[in-house]
Design an enzyme around this catalytic site. Structure first.
Site, PDB file in Angstrom:
ATOM      1  N   CYS A  84      15.136 -59.413 -61.897  1.00  0.00           N
ATOM      2  CA  CYS A  84      14.085 -59.401 -63.493  1.00  0.00           C
ATOM      3  C   CYS A  84      12.046 -59.476 -63.737  1.00  0.00           C
ATOM      4  O   CYS A  84      11.838 -59.600 -64.496  1.00  0.00           O
ATOM      5  CB  CYS A  84      14.583 -60.431 -64.670  1.00  0.00           C
ATOM      6  N   SER A 208      19.842 -61.619 -73.751  1.00  0.00           N
ATOM      7  CA  SER A 208      18.785 -61.096 -74.057  1.00  0.00           C
ATOM      8  C   SER A 208      19.677 -59.706 -74.386  1.00  0.00           C
ATOM      9  O   SER A 208      20.968 -59.466 -73.946  1.00  0.00           O
ATOM     10  CB  SER A 208      17.955 -60.581 -72.879  1.00  0.00           C
ATOM     11  N   ILE A 210      20.449 -55.609 -73.403  1.00  0.00           N
ATOM     12  CA  ILE A 210      20.405 -54.595 -72.536  1.00  0.00           C
ATOM     13  C   ILE A 210      19.069 -52.958 -73.104  1.00  0.00           C
ATOM     14  O   ILE A 210      20.135 -52.601 -73.984  1.00  0.00           O
ATOM     15  CB  ILE A 210      21.982 -53.731 -72.277  1.00  0.00           C
ATOM     16  N   LYS A 329      14.834 -61.444 -75.527  1.00  0.00           N
ATOM     17  CA  LYS A 329      15.574 -61.509 -76.986  1.00  0.00           C
ATOM     18  C   LYS A 329      15.860 -60.578 -77.652  1.00  0.00           C
ATOM     19  O   LYS A 329      16.901 -60.418 -77.778  1.00  0.00           O
ATOM     20  CB  LYS A 329      15.900 -63.214 -77.329  1.00  0.00           C
ATOM     21  N   HIS A 333      14.984 -56.223 -73.211  1.00  0.00           N
ATOM     22  CA  HIS A 333      15.117 -56.876 -71.280  1.00  0.00           C
ATOM     23  C   HIS A 333      15.375 -55.310 -70.862  1.00  0.00           C
ATOM     24  O   HIS A 333      16.368 -55.556 -70.086  1.00  0.00           O
ATOM     25  CB  HIS A 333      15.942 -57.576 -71.558  1.00  0.00           C
TER      26      HIS A 333
END
Lengths: 386, 101
Positions: A84, A208, A210, A329, A333
């Site tokens: 990430c 978070s 997708i 969030k 993400h």
């Protein structure tokens, strides 16, 4: 080493997108180049953050593909992968390339396309950002790792479920003001607290999103920046640190050592203190992760991070707004894009162009990008000019 | 119960191997009580691909030191708590399994 500044920023809306992985990257790159007023042939090096093109859509080797689609020349194109934190690593490599004098104009992008995979498939792809041999093989997913972390944080530091849930309420309130956010709607405290459990104590609204999406920025030497943009944003620090991803290897699972190290290094490079930071984009892959990062970066004492959202200190209008973009969030993400999207948001803020979510008079901003369960961390500090 | 301890990186394994799967270091065999305490736990409701839910993950701190991520036995209906005592119950397709006791 010479000073580096941001002279262009671009982004695609985050969410479920029809465009291909490569096209999303190219759109963000063209947006950033347009913002910088540069033609693609001026770019001398390209750095792209992407976590799992192969696993999500069957495509690797995407840096030269995105570069070609964006009209860049036969320049060095490099993909960075740090889970990430892939976008944060791309940013740092671009900063180093310009700071060292190797190139004058560097383009940085981050991209991920995740929504074409099923949710359990996505969970398994993301789990490979942890230590598969001792974690994913046992049935841990990322929500599960952060569930273990949250439970221990609550036990050791007295952090409450309500404090953790307030992070989601706050970031959704911010995301509602961001036209590029994946979810532009409020959630209430009871909705977060009573949501379907994912990995207890975390529920659906602690996780978070997708998302598909891409972001890009253009860098050049600070001494040349004002010729290319009326409000260049200066990179005051670019730091990175590492740790083992496996929770079982960590002495303390309620802190991330890589964040502490990268944070200390970044504040030292910038010659600034925590009080100097006007706003921050913090890696809230899960609600509890924002609380931990605020502690690890030194904005709150250990165990006090939960007060940030609960008492409104990290909300727009508070002492130091956190995740004005909506964060991972609510903004979403798309893993490889996230680190660059944080820089995009802070660039808008430091130029005074963040509209409804503008932090008045913002001069110094921090971006914190975490890879996996803390094995990679990139921290950037940016400053307004003029 | 035997554990296999890597002198190089400190990882603990419950299955025998010549070399540490993490750092390639040499392994030492050590007797262990199989007892430990729950360092943290999570009930997983949305799991990895192909793994039926719900299941409990427990991060176990072994009596002899070191931590291991494991499953709580499926038929163990006790609610785990941090500091609660667990005992090794065997290896499954998904690695080590512990029970509350």
């Amino acid at each position: 080493m010479r000073g580096v500044s941001i002279i262009g920023a671009g982004i695609t809306p985050f969410g479920v997108r029809e465009e291909s992985l490569v096209a999303l990257g190219a759109i963000a790159c063209k947006d950033a180049l347009g913002d910088a007023g540069l033609t693609p042939e001026r770019i001398e090096a390209f750095f792209l953050g992407n976590f799992a093109g192969q696993a999500f859509v069957g495509q690797n080797h995407i840096a030269p593909m995105v570069a070609h689609a964006a009209g860049l020349g036969a320049i060095p194109c490099t993909r960075l992968e740090g889970a990430c934190a892939s976008g944060g690593l791309a940013m740092r490599q671009g900063v180093l390339a310009v700071a060292s004098g190797q190139v004058d104009f560097a383009l940085i992008a981050g991209v991920e396309k995740m929504t074409s995979a099923e949710t359990d498939e996505t969970a398994s792809i993301l789990a490979a950002a942890g230590d598969v041999a001792v974690e994913a093989s046992v049935g841990s997913t990322f929500p599960a790792l952060f569930g273990l972390i949250a439970r221990r944080h609550m036990y050791e530091h007295g952090t409450t479920r309500e404090e953790i849930a307030h992070v989601a309420v706050k970031n959704h309130a911010h995301g509602k003001l961001n036209p590029n956010a994946h979810m532009q709607k409020d959630v209430t405290l009871p909705q977060v607290m009573d949501a379907k459990p994912v990995a207890e104590p975390l529920g659906l609204f602690d996780c978070s999103l997708i998302s598909d999406g891409a972001a890009a920025v253009v860098l050049c030497p600070t001494q040349m920046a004002s010729a290319h943009h009326e409000k260049p944003v200066e990179v005051l620090a670019s730091a990175q640190a590492s740790d083992s991803p496996a929770l079982s290897d960590k002495r303390d699972i309620t802190s991330f050592y890589a964040t502490q190290k990268a944070g200390e290094e970044a504040f030292s490079q910038a010659g600034l203190s925590r009080e100097d930071v006007d706003l921050a984009e913090i890696h809230d892959c899960f609600t509890v992760a924002e609380i931990i990062a605020l502690e690890d970066l030194g904005f709150f004492a250990k165990g006090e991070g939960g007060r940030g959202a609960l008492e409104g200190m990290t909300k727009l209008g508070g002492a130091m707004p956190v995740n004005t973009s909506g964060g991972l969030k609510a903004k979403g993400h798309p893993v490889g894009a996230t680190g660059v999207a944080q820089i995009h948001e802070l660039t808008l803020q430091l130029r005074g162009e963040a509209r409804a979510r503008q932090v008045p008079g913002a001069e110094v901003a921090l971006a914190h990008n975490l890879g996996g369960s803390g094995a990679t961390c990139a921290v950037h500090i940016l400053g307004a000019t003029g | 119960m035997e554990t296999f301890f890597c002198a190089g990186c400190g990882r603990i394994y419950l299955e025998k191997s010549e070399r540490c799967g993490h750092c390639g270091g040499e392994m030492e065999q050590r007797p262990a009580s199989g007892r430990g305490i729950v360092y943290s736990f999570s009930s997983v409701h949305m799991g990895a691909q192909g793994m039926p839910t719900p299941y409990f993950l427990v991060l176990v701190e072994l009596e002899e030191g070191g931590r291991i991520l494991a499953r709580l036995a499926d038929d163990d209906e006790s609610q785990p708590s941090i500091g609660g005592k667990v005992v090794f119950s065997g290896l499954s397709d998904t690695g080590p399994v512990f029970r509350m006791f």
